[in-house]
Write a protein that holds these residues in place. Structure first.
Motif, PDB file in Angstrom:
ATOM      1  N   ARG A   1       0.832  -1.208   0.000  1.00 37.11           N
ATOM      2  CA  ARG A   1       0.000   0.000   0.000  1.00 37.11           C
ATOM      3  C   ARG A   1       0.862   1.252   0.000  1.00 37.11           C
ATOM      4  NH1 ARG A   1      -3.899  -0.795   4.735  1.00 37.11           N
ATOM      5  NH2 ARG A   1      -3.286  -2.947   4.915  1.00 37.11           N
ATOM      6  N   MET A   2       1.990   1.177   0.698  1.00 33.74           N
ATOM      7  CA  MET A   2       2.939   2.302   0.672  1.00 33.74           C
ATOM      8  C   MET A   2       3.487   2.475  -0.747  1.00 33.74           C
ATOM      9  SD  MET A   2       4.604   4.573   2.458  1.00 33.74           S
ATOM     10  CE  MET A   2       6.057   5.591   2.223  1.00 33.74           C
ATOM     11  N   ASN A   3       3.877   1.373  -1.367  1.00 29.69           N
ATOM     12  CA  ASN A   3       4.438   1.436  -2.724  1.00 29.69           C
ATOM     13  C   ASN A   3       3.451   2.028  -3.716  1.00 29.69           C
ATOM     14  OD1 ASN A   3       6.702   0.132  -1.791  1.00 29.69           O
ATOM     15  ND2 ASN A   3       6.101  -1.882  -2.528  1.00 29.69           N
ATOM     16  N   LEU A   4       2.189   1.644  -3.549  1.00 26.73           N
ATOM     17  CA  LEU A   4       1.172   2.023  -4.535  1.00 26.73           C
ATOM     18  C   LEU A   4       0.473   3.342  -4.186  1.00 26.73           C
ATOM     19  CD1 LEU A   4      -0.283  -1.566  -4.913  1.00 26.73           C
ATOM     20  CD2 LEU A   4       0.939  -0.311  -6.683  1.00 26.73           C
ATOM     21  N   HIS A   5       0.976   4.044  -3.179  1.00 26.53           N
ATOM     22  CA  HIS A   5       0.392   5.322  -2.748  1.00 26.53           C
ATOM     23  C   HIS A   5      -1.061   5.134  -2.313  1.00 26.53           C
ATOM     24  CE1 HIS A   5       3.805   7.717  -4.334  1.00 26.53           C
ATOM     25  NE2 HIS A   5       3.841   6.758  -5.229  1.00 26.53           N
ATOM     26  N   LEU A   6      -1.330   4.013  -1.661  1.00 22.93           N
ATOM     27  CA  LEU A   6      -2.698   3.766  -1.180  1.00 22.93           C
ATOM     28  C   LEU A   6      -2.769   4.108   0.307  1.00 22.93           C
ATOM     29  CD1 LEU A   6      -3.297   0.436  -3.130  1.00 22.93           C
ATOM     30  CD2 LEU A   6      -4.032   2.729  -3.753  1.00 22.93           C
ATOM     31  N   VAL A   7      -3.719   3.501   0.998  1.00 30.04           N
ATOM     32  CA  VAL A   7      -3.960   3.916   2.382  1.00 30.04           C
ATOM     33  C   VAL A   7      -3.222   2.985   3.349  1.00 30.04           C
ATOM     34  CG1 VAL A   7      -5.751   4.434   4.091  1.00 30.04           C
ATOM     35  CG2 VAL A   7      -6.225   4.725   1.662  1.00 30.04           C
ATOM     36  N   ALA A   8      -2.010   3.365   3.706  1.00 31.94           N
ATOM     37  CA  ALA A   8      -1.307   2.634   4.761  1.00 31.94           C
ATOM     38  C   ALA A   8      -2.028   2.928   6.071  1.00 31.94           C
ATOM     39  CB  ALA A   8       0.143   3.064   4.834  1.00 31.94           C
ATOM     40  N   GLN A   9      -1.947   1.996   6.995  1.00 34.52           N
ATOM     41  CA  GLN A   9      -2.764   2.082   8.201  1.00 34.52           C
ATOM     42  C   GLN A   9      -1.913   2.346   9.428  1.00 34.52           C
ATOM     43  OE1 GLN A   9      -5.067  -1.455   8.500  1.00 34.52           O
ATOM     44  NE2 GLN A   9      -6.198  -0.763  10.294  1.00 34.52           N
ATOM     45  N   TYR A  10      -2.327   3.322  10.228  1.00 35.68           N
ATOM     46  CA  TYR A  10      -1.662   3.552  11.503  1.00 35.68           C
ATOM     47  C   TYR A  10      -2.156   2.488  12.478  1.00 35.68           C
ATOM     48  CZ  TYR A  10      -0.472   5.612  15.969  1.00 35.68           C
ATOM     49  OH  TYR A  10       0.014   5.813  17.235  1.00 35.68           O
TER      50      TYR A  10
ATOM     51  N   ASP B   1      -9.167   1.624  -2.376  1.00 29.74           N
ATOM     52  CA  ASP B   1      -8.399   0.850  -1.390  1.00 29.74           C
ATOM     53  C   ASP B   1      -8.965   1.042   0.015  1.00 29.74           C
ATOM     54  OD1 ASP B   1      -6.129  -0.774  -0.554  1.00 29.74           O
ATOM     55  OD2 ASP B   1      -5.440   1.063   0.415  1.00 29.74           O
ATOM     56  N   ALA B   2      -9.347   2.292   0.301  1.00 30.73           N
ATOM     57  CA  ALA B   2      -9.877   2.578   1.642  1.00 30.73           C
ATOM     58  C   ALA B   2     -11.151   1.781   1.897  1.00 30.73           C
ATOM     59  CB  ALA B   2     -10.141   4.076   1.774  1.00 30.73           C
ATOM     60  N   VAL B   3     -12.018   1.707   0.896  1.00 32.82           N
ATOM     61  CA  VAL B   3     -13.267   0.962   1.071  1.00 32.82           C
ATOM     62  C   VAL B   3     -12.969  -0.528   1.280  1.00 32.82           C
ATOM     63  CG1 VAL B   3     -15.385   0.221  -0.096  1.00 32.82           C
ATOM     64  CG2 VAL B   3     -14.673   2.617  -0.188  1.00 32.82           C
ATOM     65  N   LEU B   4     -12.030  -1.048   0.497  1.00 30.72           N
ATOM     66  CA  LEU B   4     -11.665  -2.460   0.661  1.00 30.72           C
ATOM     67  C   LEU B   4     -11.012  -2.699   2.019  1.00 30.72           C
ATOM     68  CD1 LEU B   4     -10.334  -3.236  -2.930  1.00 30.72           C
ATOM     69  CD2 LEU B   4     -12.419  -4.104  -1.883  1.00 30.72           C
ATOM     70  N   LEU B   5     -10.206  -1.738   2.438  1.00 31.07           N
ATOM     71  CA  LEU B   5      -9.577  -1.848   3.754  1.00 31.07           C
ATOM     72  C   LEU B   5     -10.626  -1.838   4.865  1.00 31.07           C
ATOM     73  CD1 LEU B   5      -7.006  -1.803   5.540  1.00 31.07           C
ATOM     74  CD2 LEU B   5      -7.009   0.674   5.338  1.00 31.07           C
ATOM     75  N   LEU B   6     -11.583  -0.942   4.722  1.00 35.82           N
ATOM     76  CA  LEU B   6     -12.633  -0.859   5.741  1.00 35.82           C
ATOM     77  C   LEU B   6     -13.488  -2.128   5.773  1.00 35.82           C
ATOM     78  CD1 LEU B   6     -13.818   2.836   5.241  1.00 35.82           C
ATOM     79  CD2 LEU B   6     -12.685   1.899   7.255  1.00 35.82           C
ATOM     80  N   GLY B   7     -13.528  -2.821   4.650  1.00 34.51           N
ATOM     81  CA  GLY B   7     -14.404  -3.994   4.566  1.00 34.51           C
ATOM     82  C   GLY B   7     -13.774  -5.303   4.981  1.00 34.51           C
TER      83      GLY B   7
END
Lengths: 366, 458
Positions: free
Chosen positions: B233-242, B336-342
């Motif tokens: 996700r970092m590589n792809l500029h997506l939503v890395a998670q804290y 990505d955020a929606v998939l992450l949330l799901g």
């Protein structure tokens, strides 16, 4: 028959579980991963380790560096051969070494050392004091107690460290970690990877006149554009490209989702970030950092105090000052080009290729 | 509802029914039966599509980690005018581990005049507070021991309370059992030179891997989650998670989003999304590694994953729509955020899919979908091992150069099944206890297993 088929089916289904059960019971790879790697963070890690090994060598052979014994050959560490040079200024090579222009011995000198040119040193070199080397040499790693001067067209494969000043001759290639307790000077045409010193200069041995850069230019206060989004008290976000005129003064962090252009003589008291490209006009002062997913270019005679981080390329034009001896900083990018006359305090890391160029400004602008 | 349950019971427990699907209309009207079948097929189809999407997502992540350029833009910043940093260590009954963590934090490489540690005793019943006071006495200019006797229990409550005491640029959070390396604080602080970074997350690595099968399976799971998922996700500029620990937050950004959400089960994920919606990024630093303890008993593991699941789903309900419609978030980030949330909704969905597919099979209604049903089985198996695909686990061990531990992979199916049930339980609990009955959050601390006497420590 049915029983055989059943047994066969059970065996086939259980087959993937055999290595799993084996690993579970035997625990061949159950230890925690190693997470602390000192060499990752410390540029002088290998030099310090080598220095420690030299101290062990001195102890093993009862060598007093002040009154060294006559030269001798022995072993170093577990597997390497070593040639102890003592206080002689030149190593005594064997006939074979002279003929091949190559040595596989660790060279250890407790005093000054002079190395002839056109030679390959396949193992480390330790010099207790100054080291002067000719041109066209290839080194694995070098440690010098005081100054270290390499001639033109030298190549360093792994690391190089000096407790004094380091000078790398023109068109050399210094890969790996190059560090100095005081200063490093790289001549034009030198390729580098990672450098660290209180001051790193490029060709010029003279200090850049910072007072010229800091000269008052009567900056204009920035009128914040209407499309700016204040995402916190110090930071403005712009959805598109942002261009600042000449001699603008900004006291905010700026994030641009596109490109960010600064005119000449700008004064920025904050950090700058752009997704695509940052171009800093000449004679600008940035008191914060420059971070960009694309290229960063810093115009001639500019001063940047914070880190410069690019994911593609950093170009620093002539006569810039980056960081200060008391406030060292870092420039890091896959490709870094520095024009002669620039001065950097801290770390310069080009993960793919760094190069000292004669003059970026004119060549690139034209 | 009772009719449907009776109907399913009949399907499951009367074998003759399988051979005679026509018996069904005896319990349901034609319309009701048709509707029932349509619903079941709809569930199976939904599961197939969803799981297919997640499989693609994880496959992209894995291939990216194995074959693409890796982003570590801030890793090489090693000299700078470092920002001021406060490390917060919340501790509740941590007498066995707290001293070791604080000692490690005292030996890090960071300018002393820019570095503070706030060690918080959150109403401990053991000697945690005495240990913290002793440590404070040893380094009073760096350590501040803080005794918390009231307020909401739990990490979010601690962080929210001590946030007011912090006057530094960056707040870094460590759990009491984490042991940082010397360079870790600089590595976590470096990304904050990027004005767009609101939070930073490092990698946690289990150190009690040798204890039993569970710890070894969790080691695989953590490796996949961090080494592959987060870094991709970092590589792809997506939503890395804290992730709450081994991470830092920019204080100005934290204040702007309103501080820590003490009503959240997963205050870390909650913060990730509030920062994202504001315009800040969370970045992941794969080389900022720190040891942690993972649960050694299944009950503890179950509680942990249920807590994570509840918290994550809570965040999903709260932010999914605002994320989808946010103009400050890039299109791919939104997907990505929606998939992450799901991710934690997959388990109950999958369970419902299993039940629906079995019912359809028993009714003889799965015939035309039989190949799809097989596909569902394979995809489910390949995709979900606590939501880390098995190929992702394999890639992680390869990237970690720890080849032999991948042999445990088939046993991870056990972990998957346990997670499937517990995450589903947590989802139902969130729905009924928290949303419908509006019960207050109950905080549960994860147990510690490392034993170290205080005398030995001090």
């Amino acid at each position: 028959m049915a029983a055989l088929i059943l047994i066969g089916a059970v065996i086939v289904c259980a087959l993937p579980f055999y290595p799993a059960l084996y690993e579970w019971l035997v625990r061949s790879d159950a230890t925690p991963l190693v997470v602390v790697r000192e060499q990752d963070a410390n540029i002088r890690h290998f030099a310090a380790s080598f220095f420690d090994q030299i101290q062990v060598f001195y102890t093993e052979h009862n060598i007093d560096p002040i009154n060294p014994p006559t030269p001798f050959r022995g072993s170093f560490g577990d597997n390497d051969d070593a040639s102890f040079i003592g206080a002689e200024q030149k190593p005594e090579f064997t006939d074979k070494q002279k003929r091949n222009r190559r040595t596989k011995e660790v060279l250890i000198s407790s005093g000054d050392l002079m190395l002839e040119g056109d030679f390959v040193f396949e193992k480390e070199i330790y010099c207790g004091r100054q080291l002067y080397a000719g041109s066209n040499n290839t080194y694995r790693a070098v440690y010098a107690g005081t100054d270290l001067i390499l001639g033109p067209h030298s190549t360093v494969a792994r690391w190089l460290h000096s407790q004094g000043h380091v000078y790398i001759g023109e068109h050399s290639s210094v890969y790996g970690r190059i560090s100095s307790a005081s200063s490093i000077t790289l001549a034009a045409g030198v390729f580098f990877e990672r450098l660290n010193a209180t001051v790193i200069r490029f060709e010029s041995d003279t200090l850049v006149n910072v007072s010229n850069i800091l000269e008052e230019n009567h900056q204009e206060k920035w009128k914040i554009p209407a499309n700016a989004i204040e995402i916190d008290e110090k930071t403005l976000l712009f959805d598109r490209d942002l261009q600042l005129s000449n001699k603008i003064e900004v006291r905010k962090n700026i994030i641009s989702k596109g490109e960010l252009f600064l005119g000449e003589g700008c004064r920025i008291s904050g950090n700058l970030k752009a997704r695509r490209e940052i171009i800093v006009g000449e004679s600008s002062i940035i008191r914060g950092s420059l971070v960009c997913e694309g290229d960063i270019r810093v115009g001639r005679s500019s001063l940047v105090m914070g880190p410069i981080v690019s994911e593609t390329r950093v170009t620093i034009d002539a006569d810039c000052v980056i960081g200060a001896p008391k406030i060292p900083t870092t420039i890091t990018a896959p490709i870094v080009e520095i024009a002669v006359g620039t001065e950097i305090a801290g770390t310069l890391w080009a993960s793919k290729e760094g190069k000292v160029v004669v003059e970026n400004y004119e060549t690139n602008v034209s | 509802m009772s009719l449907i349950i009776r109907y399913i019971s009949t399907c499951l427990y009367v074998p003759a029914f399988v051979a005679n699907a026509n018996a069904a209309p005896a319990l349901l009207t034609d319309t009701g039966y048709t509707l029932f079948i349509v619903i079941l097929k709809g569930i199976v189809l939904l599961v197939m599509v969803t799981v297919f999407l997640y499989t693609i997502r994880h496959l992209i992540f894995t291939l990216n980690r194995l074959f693409s350029a890796q982003r570590h833009p801030y890793l090489d910043v090693d000299t700078a005018d470092w920002p001021t940093v406060t490390v917060v260590v919340p501790a509740h009954n941590e007498e066995d581990v707290i001293a070791l963590a604080i000692e490690a934090l005292l030996s890090v490489d960071y300018p002393a005049d820019k570095y503070r540690i706030i060690a918080v005793d959150d109403r401990s019943n053991d000697d945690t507070w005495q240990i913290l006071k002793t440590l404070e006495g040893q380094a009073p200019t760096i350590i501040s021991a803080y005794h918390r006797t009231e307020g909401k229990p739990g990490k979010a409550g601690v962080l929210e309370e001590v946030s007011d005491l912090i006057d530094s640029d960056i707040m870094i959070v460590f759990d009491a059992d984490y042991i940082p390396g010397r360079g870790l604080i600089k590595q976590l602080a470096a990304p904050f030179f990027d004005a767009e970074v609101g939070a930073v997350m490092g990698r946690v690595v289990p150190h009690n891997t040798e204890t039993n099968l569970l710890t070894r399976l969790l080691d695989l799971e953590r490796a996949a989650g961090y080494q592959v998922d987060q870094q991709a996700r970092m590589n792809l500029h997506l939503v890395a998670q804290y992730g709450g620990s081994v991470g830092g937050v920019r204080m100005t950004a934290l204040r702007r989003v309103g501080g820590w959400n003490t009503a959240a089960y997963a205050e870390d994920t909650d913060l990730t999304f509030r920062l994202l919606l504001l315009g800040f990024k969370t970045v992941y630093e794969n080389r900022c590694e720190c040891y942690e303890e993972v649960p050694e008993i299944w009950q503890e593991r179950n509680r942990q994953i249920m807590r994570w699941s509840k918290g994550h789903n809570q965040v999903a309900l709260r932010y999914v729509f605002s994320t989808v419609f946010s103009k400050r978030v890039r299109f791919l980030e939104r997907i990505d955020a929606v998939l992450l949330l799901g991710v934690y909704l997959i388990a109950p969905l999958l369970l419902a899919g299993f039940l629906a597919a079995i019912t359809l099979y028993m009714l003889g209604e799965l015939v035309f979908m039989s190949s799809a049903w097989i596909l569902v089985g394979f995809v489910c198996f390949g995709t979900l091992g606590n939501f880390a695909a098995f190929f992702q686990l394999a890639a992680a061990t390869h990237l970690d150069n720890s080849g032999a531990r991948i042999r445990l992979l088939p046993l991870n199916f056990l972990n998957f099944l346990v997670s499937l049930v517990n995450v589903s339980r947590a989802t139902v609990s969130l729905l009924f206890n928290d949303i419908i009955l509006d019960r207050e959050l109950r905080w549960a601390k994860t147990s510690r297993y490392r034993k170290r006497s205080r005398d030995e420590t001090l």
